[in-house]
Scaffold this motif. Structure first.
Motif, mmCIF file in Angstrom:
data_model
loop_
_atom_site.group_PDB
_atom_site.id
_atom_site.type_symbol
_atom_site.label_atom_id
_atom_site.label_comp_id
_atom_site.label_asym_id
_atom_site.label_seq_id
_atom_site.Cartn_x
_atom_site.Cartn_y
_atom_site.Cartn_z
ATOM 1 N N THR A 272 0.783 -1.225 0.000
ATOM 2 C CA THR A 272 0.000 0.000 0.000
ATOM 3 C C THR A 272 0.825 1.289 0.000
ATOM 4 O O THR A 272 0.336 2.334 -0.438
ATOM 5 C CB THR A 272 -0.943 0.039 1.222
ATOM 6 O OG1 THR A 272 -0.159 -0.022 2.433
ATOM 7 C CG2 THR A 272 -1.913 -1.133 1.199
ATOM 8 N N LYS A 273 2.075 1.218 0.484
ATOM 9 C CA LYS A 273 2.868 2.444 0.621
ATOM 10 C C LYS A 273 4.163 2.461 -0.183
ATOM 11 O O LYS A 273 4.639 3.531 -0.568
ATOM 12 C CB LYS A 273 3.204 2.687 2.099
ATOM 13 C CG LYS A 273 1.983 2.939 2.957
ATOM 14 C CD LYS A 273 2.361 3.178 4.408
ATOM 15 C CE LYS A 273 1.126 3.437 5.261
ATOM 16 N NZ LYS A 273 1.474 3.641 6.706
ATOM 17 N N PRO B 145 3.496 1.062 -4.972
ATOM 18 C CA PRO B 145 2.908 1.996 -5.957
ATOM 19 C C PRO B 145 3.816 3.166 -6.335
ATOM 20 O O PRO B 145 4.058 3.391 -7.535
ATOM 21 C CB PRO B 145 1.619 2.459 -5.269
ATOM 22 C CG PRO B 145 1.254 1.327 -4.364
ATOM 23 C CD PRO B 145 2.564 0.812 -3.846
ATOM 24 N N PRO B 146 4.375 3.925 -5.370
ATOM 25 C CA PRO B 146 5.260 5.021 -5.786
ATOM 26 C C PRO B 146 6.549 4.551 -6.433
ATOM 27 O O PRO B 146 7.088 5.226 -7.312
ATOM 28 C CB PRO B 146 5.527 5.791 -4.482
ATOM 29 C CG PRO B 146 5.249 4.829 -3.390
ATOM 30 C CD PRO B 146 4.164 3.946 -3.903
ATOM 31 N N CYS C 88 -0.899 -1.353 -9.570
ATOM 32 C CA CYS C 88 -0.773 -0.488 -8.390
ATOM 33 C C CYS C 88 -0.522 0.975 -8.751
ATOM 34 O O CYS C 88 -0.812 1.867 -7.953
ATOM 35 C CB CYS C 88 0.306 -1.011 -7.449
ATOM 36 S SG CYS C 88 1.992 -0.978 -8.098
ATOM 37 N N THR C 89 0.004 1.245 -9.951
ATOM 38 C CA THR C 89 0.207 2.638 -10.351
ATOM 39 C C THR C 89 -1.129 3.317 -10.646
ATOM 40 O O THR C 89 -1.227 4.545 -10.592
ATOM 41 C CB THR C 89 1.111 2.750 -11.588
ATOM 42 O OG1 THR C 89 0.483 2.083 -12.691
ATOM 43 C CG2 THR C 89 2.469 2.132 -11.328
ATOM 44 N N LYS C 90 -2.118 2.528 -10.944
ATOM 45 C CA LYS C 90 -3.448 3.081 -11.243
ATOM 46 C C LYS C 90 -4.364 3.040 -10.021
ATOM 47 O O LYS C 90 -5.133 3.975 -9.782
ATOM 48 C CB LYS C 90 -4.079 2.300 -12.402
ATOM 49 C CG LYS C 90 -3.223 2.296 -13.672
ATOM 50 C CD LYS C 90 -3.789 1.359 -14.722
ATOM 51 C CE LYS C 90 -2.917 1.320 -15.973
ATOM 52 N NZ LYS C 90 -1.580 0.731 -15.720
ATOM 53 N N GLY D 228 -3.271 2.772 -6.806
ATOM 54 C CA GLY D 228 -2.664 3.383 -5.623
ATOM 55 C C GLY D 228 -2.335 2.358 -4.554
ATOM 56 O O GLY D 228 -1.813 2.683 -3.495
ATOM 57 N N HIS D 229 -2.623 1.101 -4.838
ATOM 58 C CA HIS D 229 -2.302 0.002 -3.930
ATOM 59 C C HIS D 229 -2.258 -1.287 -4.744
ATOM 60 O O HIS D 229 -2.690 -1.330 -5.894
ATOM 61 C CB HIS D 229 -3.331 -0.125 -2.802
ATOM 62 C CG HIS D 229 -4.740 -0.338 -3.293
ATOM 63 N ND1 HIS D 229 -5.199 -1.551 -3.788
ATOM 64 C CD2 HIS D 229 -5.788 0.519 -3.387
ATOM 65 C CE1 HIS D 229 -6.459 -1.438 -4.149
ATOM 66 N NE2 HIS D 229 -6.844 -0.190 -3.920
ATOM 67 N N TYR E 195 10.466 5.240 0.219
ATOM 68 C CA TYR E 195 9.147 4.626 0.141
ATOM 69 C C TYR E 195 9.076 3.397 1.035
ATOM 70 O O TYR E 195 8.111 2.715 1.119
ATOM 71 C CB TYR E 195 8.829 4.230 -1.311
ATOM 72 C CG TYR E 195 8.910 5.380 -2.281
ATOM 73 C CD1 TYR E 195 8.355 6.614 -1.985
ATOM 74 C CD2 TYR E 195 9.541 5.215 -3.516
ATOM 75 C CE1 TYR E 195 8.448 7.666 -2.883
ATOM 76 C CE2 TYR E 195 9.618 6.237 -4.419
ATOM 77 C CZ TYR E 195 9.072 7.477 -4.097
ATOM 78 O OH TYR E 195 9.171 8.505 -5.000
#
Length: 211
Positions: A141-142, A145-146, A157-159, A161-162, A211
């Motif tokens: 979750t953290k 994605p970034p 996950c880039t779309k 956000g998780h 991250y």
């Protein structure tokens, strides 16, 4: 962060450092990146052979710049196994004194597992978690994605956000359901008790990095 939050966090840091040392790691705490850099200059002498895993933490703290400017820095991944000092970050550090690492190609975790004689892991306080359960969910979750956005990967996950499977599943730690070619959650290693005592040094920084 108020005084009560800081006091509670100090307790978590103290317990984590104690358990890391009991598990065979060297462990240290620094308040900020200025203290971190002073320590790194002591641990990693100028002119020594170094390499790193991919890490926003190393870039944000200034450690990567120091290595590139003051040491014999090896950017080629396969050269990392023969250097004197290998530096990386962690996806999570548990209060039980474990490092949780998730890798794409595996170059980072493989070097950490059985490469240089000196491995230094730097983690901001945002990487501290209670246990492996929280470590898994933190990555999903953290962290992932970034990181996928940074690396310009076309993953769910880039779309979203998780992760497509954002919660801990005791039967399947990884990204169940993600078949993306650019998936970076491909290799998972839990560093628990170290048989080569003090080979890995873990430095926790009292600020949030990476991250």
């Amino acid at each position: 962060m108020d005084a009560n939050q800081k006091k509670a966090l100090n307790g978590i840091i103290k317990e984590t450092l104690k358990n890391l040392e009991e598990n065979g790691f060297k462990a240290a705490f620094v308040n900020d990146k200025a203290e971190l850099m002073n320590l790194i200059r002591t641990l990693v002498p100028e002119g020594s052979a170094t390499a790193t895993g991919g890490s926003e933490t190393l870039a944000e703290t200034g450690v990567l710049a120091y290595l590139k400017e003051k040491t014999e820095y090896h950017a080629e991944r396969k050269e990392a196994y023969g250097v004197q000092y290998y530096l990386a970050s962690a996806n999570a550090v548990t209060m039980h004194g474990e490092l949780y690492e998730v890798d794409g190609r595996g170059n980072r975790v493989s070097a950490m597992l059985f490469g240089p004689d000196n491995v230094i892991v730097i983690a901001g306080i945002n990487k501290l978690v209670l246990d492996i359960h929280e470590a898994v969910e933190r990555v999903k979750t953290k962290a992932a994605p970034p990181n996928c956005l940074r690396l310009e990967k076309d993953t769910p996950c880039t779309k979203l956000g998780h992760c497509v499977s954002p919660y801990f599943d005791e039967k399947h730690f990884s990204a169940l359901g993600c078949t993306a070619a650019g998936r970076i959650c491909a290799n998972t290693v839990i560093f628990s008790r170290q048989t080569a005592k003090d080979r890995i040094t873990v430095i926790i920084v009292g600020e949030e990095y990476g991250y």
